[in-house]
Design an enzyme around this catalytic site. Sequence first.
Site, mmCIF file in Angstrom:
data_model
loop_
_atom_site.group_PDB
_atom_site.id
_atom_site.type_symbol
_atom_site.label_atom_id
_atom_site.label_comp_id
_atom_site.label_asym_id
_atom_site.label_seq_id
_atom_site.Cartn_x
_atom_site.Cartn_y
_atom_site.Cartn_z
ATOM 1 N N ASN A 120 8.784 115.439 30.408
ATOM 2 C CA ASN A 120 7.340 115.341 30.189
ATOM 3 C C ASN A 120 6.533 116.263 31.093
ATOM 4 O OD1 ASN A 120 7.691 114.048 32.608
ATOM 5 N ND2 ASN A 120 6.661 112.163 32.031
ATOM 6 N N HIS A 121 7.183 117.241 31.705
ATOM 7 C CA HIS A 121 6.450 118.191 32.544
ATOM 8 C C HIS A 121 5.740 119.217 31.667
ATOM 9 C CE1 HIS A 121 9.212 117.265 36.233
ATOM 10 N NE2 HIS A 121 8.379 116.277 35.922
ATOM 11 N N PHE A 122 4.564 119.629 32.092
ATOM 12 C CA PHE A 122 3.786 120.553 31.268
ATOM 13 C C PHE A 122 2.829 121.368 32.122
ATOM 14 C CE2 PHE A 122 1.423 116.453 31.174
ATOM 15 C CZ PHE A 122 0.217 116.864 31.739
ATOM 16 N N GLU A 133 -0.964 123.209 30.882
ATOM 17 C CA GLU A 133 -1.778 123.333 29.679
ATOM 18 C C GLU A 133 -3.216 123.737 29.998
ATOM 19 O OE1 GLU A 133 -0.800 119.457 28.195
ATOM 20 O OE2 GLU A 133 -2.514 118.491 29.156
ATOM 21 N N HIS A 141 -0.082 106.126 36.184
ATOM 22 C CA HIS A 141 0.079 107.583 36.348
ATOM 23 C C HIS A 141 0.006 108.300 35.006
ATOM 24 C CE1 HIS A 141 4.069 107.261 34.713
ATOM 25 N NE2 HIS A 141 4.490 108.418 35.154
ATOM 26 N N GLY A 142 -0.224 107.566 33.934
ATOM 27 C CA GLY A 142 -0.338 108.153 32.611
ATOM 28 C C GLY A 142 -0.468 107.051 31.579
ATOM 29 N N GLY A 148 2.117 106.085 29.685
ATOM 30 C CA GLY A 148 3.364 105.325 29.746
ATOM 31 C C GLY A 148 4.087 105.310 28.415
#
EC number: 6.5.1.8
Length: 469
Positions: free
Chosen positions: A223-225, A227, A391-392, A394
């Site tokens: 899930n690293h990005f 953008e 943190h997001g 989820g």
Amino acid sequence: MAKLKLRGKDLRNIGFPESPVISVAITVMEQHYKHHSQNDALALLQKVLQEPEAYREDEHLGKIAEKLIVEESKEIALNEAPADYAVYGKEFIDEGAISQMNYAMRLPVTAAGALMPDAHQGYGLPIGGVLAVRNAVIPYGVGVDIGCRMCLSILDIPQEQLEKNASVFKRELIAGTVFGAGAEWKPRLEDEVLEHPAFSEIGLLKHLHQKAAAQLSTSGSGNHFVEWGLVDITDADNEWALPPGRYIGLLSHSGSRGLGAQIAGHYTKVAREITPLPREVQHLAWLELDSEAGQEYWLAMNLAGDYASACHHQIHKRLVRAVGGQLLARVENHHNFAWKETHGGEELVVHRKGATPAGKGVLGVIPGSMTAPGFIVRGRGEAASLDSASHGAGRQMSRSKATQSFTGHELNKLLQEHKVKLIGGGLDEAPGAYKDIETVMKAQTALVDVVGKFHPKIVRMAEGGPRED
């Protein structure tokens, strides 16, 4: 027929503790069950692991059972009941995450905890779990990707330029980023983090220096990005004195790469040897903070956090310069880390595994998905959450389930509807694999105030996603 060949990793994967019983089990199986298939051998070992007393008198398996029984007698006992802890958004948190948190709250070193609304099952401590302990640090309570973080740069470029010059922003995003396991940036860059004294003081880190230098300014997979997107500043009283309105932003999410993974793996193994725990919580083995191993891990963990930050700063410097922008504001926070903090008048070590620091006035970024907005937030310092937030969004389904549930056509259609261009990515990261970020944010209104939003427009992830049209 090929003879049976087992590895320690095979046994650890089915729950065997990191101890001499692994070598005993491998020897017994390869000598006396050498014609078993690997699956049959592991199934048999799992039975012995679950009920060692039942195999104590067995001529061969008894040797394994005896070792397991002796090791169980050395285990540190858990408290009978979990300590109380706050749960935010419990109605959409899976039972596996709740169960893991309950176990964590039974550790004898545990002082307090909380579960964020994006929580889901992980290893040891659930993702979205916050755990405060006394005079100890839990390597797997921090996680494998130490110091994984968000970094948002808000630029002075007029917002309409992102659409007008989309090809330029896309081109520079591709040219200025590298993704994937083992990815390296060439030529190597100089950065003060590589001069950190810990690289020469700790044996493990000496061997990781070259890896760290090679991977500086790269991003991982999953899930690293990185953008480009549009930032809406909605709070007129923001920390940068920016007029409310729309700006171009650059948002990245990644961590400490191979450096952090190696640190996590090494010290988790050390912790499991020093702190024998029941099988259900073996990943939560701790190191006493004032021990040599504990101090080493603490130093290495902080170095990994600094390294993760340096990776983001290098990426942002490169890309902002490439599009001719100037930095107006930056928000940065990490979420796989441990901090020394005071709660209830007591100094504790607070682990946030997939949770954002949200002390009073502390800024952070909580992302949604490749098509859902992220939120710029200001912490409210809620005591019950141990000054934490999600943190997001989820995950609401595993990577494998997401891959089976969505098609490339569906993903491309969704991207088009939201006017998002995806470079790389995969079905395992499809927006439907995640909880609804708006619902998650509603569950934590007591934890953070919203300062603004980030809307993704050109998204770069590791390769493997749907083809571009």
